[in-house]
Design an enzyme around this catalytic site. Structure first.
Site, PDB file in Angstrom:
ATOM      1  N   VAL A  89       0.859  -1.194   0.000  1.00 22.42           N
ATOM      2  CA  VAL A  89       0.000   0.000   0.000  1.00 22.42           C
ATOM      3  C   VAL A  89       0.893   1.241   0.000  1.00 22.42           C
ATOM      4  O   VAL A  89       1.771   1.368   0.862  1.00 22.42           O
ATOM      5  CB  VAL A  89      -0.917  -0.003   1.249  1.00 22.42           C
TER       6      VAL A  89
ATOM      7  N   GLY B 152       1.780  -9.231   6.179  1.00 26.13           N
ATOM      8  CA  GLY B 152       2.130  -8.491   7.387  1.00 26.13           C
ATOM      9  C   GLY B 152       2.163  -7.007   7.043  1.00 26.13           C
ATOM     10  O   GLY B 152       2.472  -6.624   5.894  1.00 26.13           O
ATOM     11  N   GLY B 153       1.841  -6.116   7.998  1.00 23.02           N
ATOM     12  CA  GLY B 153       1.833  -4.682   7.754  1.00 23.02           C
ATOM     13  C   GLY B 153       0.921  -4.332   6.593  1.00 23.02           C
ATOM     14  O   GLY B 153      -0.229  -4.749   6.566  1.00 23.02           O
ATOM     15  N   ASP B 154       1.454  -3.634   5.623  1.00 24.54           N
ATOM     16  CA  ASP B 154       0.652  -3.250   4.448  1.00 24.54           C
ATOM     17  C   ASP B 154       1.040  -4.073   3.229  1.00 24.54           C
ATOM     18  O   ASP B 154       0.815  -3.664   2.110  1.00 24.54           O
ATOM     19  CB  ASP B 154       0.819  -1.760   4.172  1.00 24.54           C
ATOM     20  N   GLU B 155       1.683  -5.257   3.464  1.00 25.36           N
ATOM     21  CA  GLU B 155       2.116  -6.090   2.332  1.00 25.36           C
ATOM     22  C   GLU B 155       1.110  -7.191   2.059  1.00 25.36           C
ATOM     23  O   GLU B 155       0.693  -7.897   2.988  1.00 25.36           O
ATOM     24  CB  GLU B 155       3.471  -6.739   2.659  1.00 25.36           C
TER      25      GLU B 155
END
Lengths: 179, 412
Positions: free
Chosen positions: B291, B331-334
């Site tokens: 993102v 994970g995170g924005d991945e």
């Protein structure tokens, strides 16, 4: 020896046929007069044993009539009920009368006085025994039958029914001819 | 080091319930038959022996009465025929008439006994009483003594028939035991063995839906009910464990926020897809997505806004997929996508374009702000770009960073 055996074997059926199925009372007797008298006394005693008079007789009067051949030992008779035996002879005028007798032992006698005697006992409590009446036609109760080796008797049931004495019916089976 | 409990032990030679019951019945009935038989036989023997004694005494009396005149007249033949007349029709073996001093006058024996009578006689002799003796008297004088032997054939016959009856009773006992055992088997053993069958079925095949049938005996029925209730609880517990397991598995493989697969699942799905593609001999592709404006949104509007943004992006990704394609949040924005085997270059680019198109629309945050949800996308094709999973990932990652760089460069 062998032929004798076969002969006996052949005779066997004859022997079997000769033996009667019911035997009358047969007392072995000896040949001499005394032995016969003893046997006669024993048989008369047995007859008295099985005879019942209307009232008990503490003294039993046995009268002898006619000419008895084997009456010699009658005095030896002893009765199991303890009655005494009193012997007497009917002779002379009273020869055809049986009053005062409980039993009458008749020896050899003419047929006319015999008939008178028997007629006199009819309906009376008198036991009559004839020594010399092998055909038992005279109307006595007991007729003694003498054979050479044995002594037997015949019971006249007509005479029993006409008499006031009673005979134990078991004696009937022992009579000649049986009943 | 525990003993192997689960291993089925070799069943020792134990008797079945039916056998135990049959044996108990057999003993009970045998005992009853023996008791009844022995009691009846002993009582019967005593009673019959009493009658036989009295009968013998009566015969002796009759013989004495019959032979008395013959003895008085000294006529043994008449005595013998008199004895025969009385004794022939009775069960008498021997009649002796003796004088009081013991001399034999008449002796009569039953002619020609058959074998059955002899057997019965010898059995009777075991329990028979002494001969009956009667005195023959005339007035006070003892003339003779009559003794009568035997007269117990009835006893022997009774004992023989008693034995036969006992044997017949034993046969009946066997039949009765067999029938009773069958009835018991039907009433007791069968319901129990049905419960045992169900238990075995449940244990061996995990068929928790099996239930023990109703029985006609209260205890057995109660056992069946309790067993069924236990099965019910076991079933509930089992399905609880299963759903719990499923939940745990879900937690292990799913991303809690977006519902997409997590990194662990992606790492399992990739080799599986490679194997599938190899098997089908088809190409497939993976996409890496990042993102672009996640960190600024997170920093500016808070983590709730970032989470909401991720949820919307995940939903849009899912909408852009074909069937068979899989989406993951690493994970995170991945994010990562696996496009199912059979996808070509054009189709991959079309999916890529569709996703980029879907993200063009601004995302509405809970606070009312709208933000840009655009993504940087890198792709790698199998087996064109690489035939190795790790290499493939590196390739896609590099492509994504290149796109991010192009985008940053293009902006600046």
């Amino acid at each position: 020896m062998r032929s004798l055996f076969f002969t006996l074997l052949l005779l066997l059926p004859t022997v079997a046929l000769a033996v009667p199925s019911v035997q009358p009372a047969m007392l072995p007797i000896g040949t001499d007069a005394d032995a016969r008298a003893a046997s006669t006394a024993r048989m008369v005693g047995a007859m008295l044993e099985y005879t019942r008079w209307p009232t008990p007789r503490p003294v039993l009067r046995l009268c002898l009539a006619g000419t008895a051949r084997y009456a010699g030992r009658l005095a030896d008779i002893s009765l199991s009920n303890g009655a005494q035996l009193q012997l007497s002879s009917l002779t002379g005028a009273g020869a055809t009368r049986s009053e005062g007798c409980d039993a009458l032992y008749i020896g050899q006698i003419d047929s006319a006085p015999m008939q008178g005697l028997v007629a006199g006992t009819r309906g009376q409590p008198v036991l009559t025994i004839a020594e010399d009446d092998p055909d038992c036609g005279s109307g006595v109760i007991f007729c003694l039958l003498y054979a050479p080796q044995t002594l037997s008797f015949q019971l006249n049931i007509d005479a029993v029914s006409r008499s006031a004495v009673r005979i134990d019916p078991r004696v009937l089976r022992l009579s000649k001819g049986g009943y | 080091m525990s003993a192997p409990v689960d291993k089925p032990l070799p069943t020792p030679c134990l008797p079945t319930l039916g056998q135990v019951l049959a044996r108990a019945h057999m003993r009970l009935i045998l005992f009853a038959v023996l008791m009844a038989g022995v009691t009846l036989t002993v009582t019967g023997v005593l009673v019959i022996r009493g009658y036989a004694d009295r009968n013998l005494a009566l015969i002796a009396q009759t013989v004495a009465y019959t032979v008395e005149p013959a003895l008085i007249f000294d006529d043994m033949e008449a005595a013998r025929s008199g004895i025969a007349a009385v004794a022939a029709s009775e069960s008498v073996h021997r009649v002796d008439v003796r004088t009081p001093d013991g001399r034999a006058l008449v002796s009569w024996r039953r002619p020609g006994d058959d074998i059955m009578t002899m057997i019965e006689g010898s059995i009777a002799n075991l329990v028979a009483s002494a001969p009956a003796t009667v005195d023959v008297r005339r007035g006070d004088r003892l003339i003779a003594r009559v003794s009568v032997h035997g007269g117990a054939e009835g006893l022997g016959r009774f004992i023989l028939s008693g034995l036969a009856t006992a044997i017949a009773c034993l046969v009946l006992t066997l039949i009765a035991t067999w029938t009773l055992a069958r009835r018991l088997q039907r009433d007791v053993t069968d319901p129990l063995s049905r419960i045992a069958d169900v238990a075995h079925e449940v244990r061996a095949n995990r068929q928790f839906d099996r239930r023990a049938p109703h029985a006609h005996i209260r205890e057995v029925d109660q056992l069946g009910r309790d067993f069924n209730a236990l099965l019910e609880e076991l079933n509930d517990w089992h399905s609880g464990v299963l759903s719990h397991n499923r939940m745990l598995e879900r937690q292990a493989t799913r991303d809690a926020l977006t519902g997409l697969g997590n990194r662990a699942m992606f790492e399992r799905a990739l080799p599986a897809t490679i194997a599938q593609a190899d098997a089908l001999n088809l190409p497939f592709a993976i996409l890496y997505l990042d993102v672009n404006r996640f960190k600024p949104v997170n920093d500016t509007y808070g983590h709730d806004a970032g989470d909401a943004m991720l949820i919307v992006i995940a939903a849009r990704l899912r909408a852009g997929l074909r069937s068979g394609d899989q989406a993951f949040r690493l994970g995170g924005d991945e994010f990562a996508l696996i496009l199912a085997p059979g996808v070509g270059q054009e189709e991959m680019e079309a999916v890529q374009a569709r996703i980029a198109d879907g993200m063009r629309q601004p995302i509405m945050l809970p606070g009312g702000e709208s933000v840009d949800g655009s993504l940087s996308i890198g792709s790698a094709r199998y087996p064109q770009d690489s035939a190795d999973a790790r290499d493939l990932l590196r390739h896609a990652d590099a492509a994504m960073y290149a796109a991010k760089g192009r985008r940053a460069g293009g902006k600046e």
